[in-house]
Motif scaffolding. Sequence first.
Motif, mmCIF file in Angstrom:
data_model
loop_
_atom_site.group_PDB
_atom_site.id
_atom_site.type_symbol
_atom_site.label_atom_id
_atom_site.label_comp_id
_atom_site.label_asym_id
_atom_site.label_seq_id
_atom_site.Cartn_x
_atom_site.Cartn_y
_atom_site.Cartn_z
ATOM 1 N N ALA A 37 0.860 -1.205 0.000
ATOM 2 C CA ALA A 37 0.000 0.000 0.000
ATOM 3 C C ALA A 37 0.888 1.243 0.000
ATOM 4 O O ALA A 37 1.864 1.330 0.736
ATOM 5 C CB ALA A 37 -0.883 -0.002 1.230
ATOM 6 N N ARG A 38 0.518 2.192 -0.870
ATOM 7 C CA ARG A 38 1.322 3.416 -0.999
ATOM 8 C C ARG A 38 0.546 4.626 -0.485
ATOM 9 O O ARG A 38 1.096 5.677 -0.248
ATOM 10 C CB ARG A 38 1.670 3.587 -2.480
ATOM 11 N N GLY A 39 -0.758 4.451 -0.391
ATOM 12 C CA GLY A 39 -1.587 5.612 -0.036
ATOM 13 C C GLY A 39 -1.859 6.404 -1.301
ATOM 14 O O GLY A 39 -1.041 6.408 -2.217
ATOM 15 N N PHE A 68 -5.622 -5.781 -11.145
ATOM 16 C CA PHE A 68 -5.151 -4.929 -12.242
ATOM 17 C C PHE A 68 -3.732 -5.325 -12.657
ATOM 18 O O PHE A 68 -3.407 -5.416 -13.836
ATOM 19 C CB PHE A 68 -5.150 -3.450 -11.821
ATOM 20 N N ARG A 69 -2.887 -5.580 -11.636
ATOM 21 C CA ARG A 69 -1.488 -5.894 -11.970
ATOM 22 C C ARG A 69 -1.393 -7.227 -12.686
ATOM 23 O O ARG A 69 -0.560 -7.412 -13.564
ATOM 24 C CB ARG A 69 -0.619 -5.966 -10.711
ATOM 25 N N SER A 70 -2.247 -8.186 -12.311
ATOM 26 C CA SER A 70 -2.100 -9.504 -12.928
ATOM 27 C C SER A 70 -2.424 -9.409 -14.427
ATOM 28 O O SER A 70 -1.913 -10.180 -15.228
ATOM 29 C CB SER A 70 -2.960 -10.550 -12.227
ATOM 30 N N ALA A 319 11.301 9.377 -4.097
ATOM 31 C CA ALA A 319 10.914 8.451 -3.024
ATOM 32 C C ALA A 319 9.661 7.699 -3.435
ATOM 33 O O ALA A 319 9.006 8.057 -4.408
ATOM 34 C CB ALA A 319 10.588 9.248 -1.761
ATOM 35 N N THR A 320 9.343 6.656 -2.669
ATOM 36 C CA THR A 320 7.988 6.120 -2.726
ATOM 37 C C THR A 320 7.493 6.001 -1.284
ATOM 38 O O THR A 320 8.263 6.249 -0.351
ATOM 39 C CB THR A 320 7.895 4.783 -3.476
ATOM 40 N N VAL A 321 6.241 5.644 -1.124
ATOM 41 C CA VAL A 321 5.673 5.544 0.219
ATOM 42 C C VAL A 321 5.142 4.127 0.418
ATOM 43 O O VAL A 321 4.662 3.508 -0.530
ATOM 44 C CB VAL A 321 4.529 6.570 0.383
ATOM 45 N N ARG A 322 5.277 3.608 1.618
ATOM 46 C CA ARG A 322 4.641 2.346 1.955
ATOM 47 C C ARG A 322 3.913 2.504 3.279
ATOM 48 O O ARG A 322 4.397 3.186 4.196
ATOM 49 C CB ARG A 322 5.665 1.213 2.090
ATOM 50 N N ILE A 323 2.750 1.848 3.375
ATOM 51 C CA ILE A 323 2.007 1.818 4.636
ATOM 52 C C ILE A 323 1.921 0.348 5.021
ATOM 53 O O ILE A 323 1.256 -0.438 4.318
ATOM 54 C CB ILE A 323 0.606 2.425 4.451
ATOM 55 N N PHE A 383 13.045 2.846 -10.080
ATOM 56 C CA PHE A 383 11.719 2.301 -10.362
ATOM 57 C C PHE A 383 11.098 1.577 -9.166
ATOM 58 O O PHE A 383 10.061 0.948 -9.299
ATOM 59 C CB PHE A 383 11.814 1.329 -11.549
ATOM 60 N N SER A 384 11.791 1.640 -8.017
ATOM 61 C CA SER A 384 11.316 1.011 -6.791
ATOM 62 C C SER A 384 11.465 -0.520 -6.836
ATOM 63 O O SER A 384 12.073 -1.055 -7.762
ATOM 64 C CB SER A 384 9.880 1.427 -6.502
ATOM 65 N N PHE A 385 10.907 -1.189 -5.813
ATOM 66 C CA PHE A 385 11.136 -2.628 -5.665
ATOM 67 C C PHE A 385 9.813 -3.373 -5.479
ATOM 68 O O PHE A 385 8.798 -2.779 -5.150
ATOM 69 C CB PHE A 385 11.943 -2.905 -4.388
ATOM 70 N N PRO A 387 6.562 -6.220 -5.787
ATOM 71 C CA PRO A 387 5.453 -6.403 -6.735
ATOM 72 C C PRO A 387 4.772 -5.098 -7.145
ATOM 73 O O PRO A 387 4.065 -5.053 -8.134
ATOM 74 C CB PRO A 387 4.472 -7.290 -5.958
ATOM 75 N N ARG A 388 5.004 -4.013 -6.371
ATOM 76 C CA ARG A 388 4.358 -2.747 -6.743
ATOM 77 C C ARG A 388 5.328 -1.809 -7.447
ATOM 78 O O ARG A 388 5.039 -0.615 -7.653
ATOM 79 C CB ARG A 388 3.762 -2.087 -5.500
ATOM 80 N N MET A 389 6.518 -2.312 -7.813
ATOM 81 C CA MET A 389 7.464 -1.421 -8.499
ATOM 82 C C MET A 389 6.844 -0.922 -9.812
ATOM 83 O O MET A 389 5.824 -1.449 -10.261
ATOM 84 C CB MET A 389 8.764 -2.152 -8.793
ATOM 85 N N CYS A 390 7.494 0.049 -10.423
ATOM 86 C CA CYS A 390 6.936 0.677 -11.627
ATOM 87 C C CYS A 390 6.563 -0.370 -12.683
ATOM 88 O O CYS A 390 7.409 -1.131 -13.139
ATOM 89 C CB CYS A 390 7.960 1.648 -12.211
ATOM 90 N N VAL A 391 5.317 -0.356 -13.111
ATOM 91 C CA VAL A 391 4.866 -1.329 -14.105
ATOM 92 C C VAL A 391 5.370 -0.936 -15.507
ATOM 93 O O VAL A 391 5.443 -1.774 -16.405
ATOM 94 C CB VAL A 391 3.324 -1.445 -14.078
#
Length: 408
Positions: A37-39, A68-70, A319-323, A383-385, A387-391
């Motif tokens: 989750a990124r918010g 959506f990602r799948s 940066a990116t955000v994680r919750i 591009f971040s890390f 499963p939620r990294m940049c698609v």
Amino acid sequence: QKYGPVFRDKIGPLSYVFVYKPEDVAKVFQAEGKYPARGPTLPWLIYRKQRKKAKGLLLAEGKEWRKFRSVTDKKLLKVKDVSAYSDRINNVITDFFIHLDKKRQDDNIDGEVRDLKDSLYKWSFETINTILYNRKLGTFEDPPNPIAEKFYRSVCSMFDKSNDIISLPPYYKYIKTKRWNDYCKIWDTMFETAEQLVDEEYQNLQQSITEDSRKSFDLRRSEEIEFLPYVLLRSELNKDEIVGNIMDLMIGGVDTSANTMLWTLYILGKHPDIQEKLYQEIRSVLKKGEYPDSLSVQKMPYLRGLLKESERMYPIAIATVRILDKDTVLGGYQVPAKTKIFVGYHMMSFDESFHDEPTKIKPERWIRSSSQHRFNPFSHTAFSFGPRMCVGRRIAELEMQLLLARVI
Ligand code: HEM
């Protein structure tokens, strides 16, 4: 430097814990679970709620996001699928060069181009759209296609206005001021155009595909099917969700690649020696007049290193955000579940313990065989890390590599 590698602070109305050590960054990504989750970016989310528009990858969370990602991962992150886009990406680059030549004449300032950023935004806008809709939208046409131009201008205004609104308290949840209504109108234009494009494709498909031929499509050989038909044929997303996702892919794909290219060209302008080395590398791989493709750029480690340096020095996402949904210890502090954690790549990019002479541009630091680099995989990534990294990572890399190889 003042507060150390873990601290708490506010950006606008929102409070975050900032982390800047690769060990802590690794811990955050290890704890993010199946549904990172990124918010949300609030103004984008509130607009969609108020207008009852579907979310896409940028805004969705939990199981909806995973669904959506799948669908999108297969088409956008598989090497084979992305390689198949080389020709059309090269076509857009050719249009971009023709556009620049004309602009240089029109601008008439000793061969310089006024507002190169605008031209690069058009390049990335056309590139991502040629992948999503399998057609050029026409911002490089002369005169530009009016619908494409309106669409493109709306995307640019949306970025500008979002930057202003994000830093304000979210009053627009409750009060619709003129500023908020004007902002919503920009999104309305973007949605109307995207909906129209998806509708046209949907109708074309329905006319051309019978029930029998539908069965004959092998969705595992996705590289042979265009993006929209692939998504439509998989039937997991309804039309609103497809539009919501296309919108997010387009938003994600415009300012990111364009600004990275802008900075890379700036580096080349400042460093003729790097320019020369790059030129020699490209000449050693491509014959005169030959266009690069996904295979030839693999033989250009210096070019890829230069792009990484540009991303390290001038990152588009600092940066990116994680919750996280559980308490985690970061830098010796207990960080409660649901805290917004700001993972700051930019600061790590300048840490001498991970990058030798971090303020110097050294494309060769990314070439494995020549590297003395004490590289920690969590100390840099554009591009971040996880499963939620940049698609759009593979598309972005390919379009920038091809453009750079041809510019030089
Ligand atoms: C230099 C170019 C680019 C950079 C540096 C970049 C960087 C990023 C970063 C850091 C994230 C956040 C990931 C996270 O939270 O872990 C992201 C997400 C995303 N990017 Fe990119 N991006 C680039 C190009 C693109 C392109 C070309 C597209 C479109 C094809 C795109 C579409 C997206 C989308 C849709 C997301 C949200 C993914 C999700 O939440 O599942 N990006 N990008």
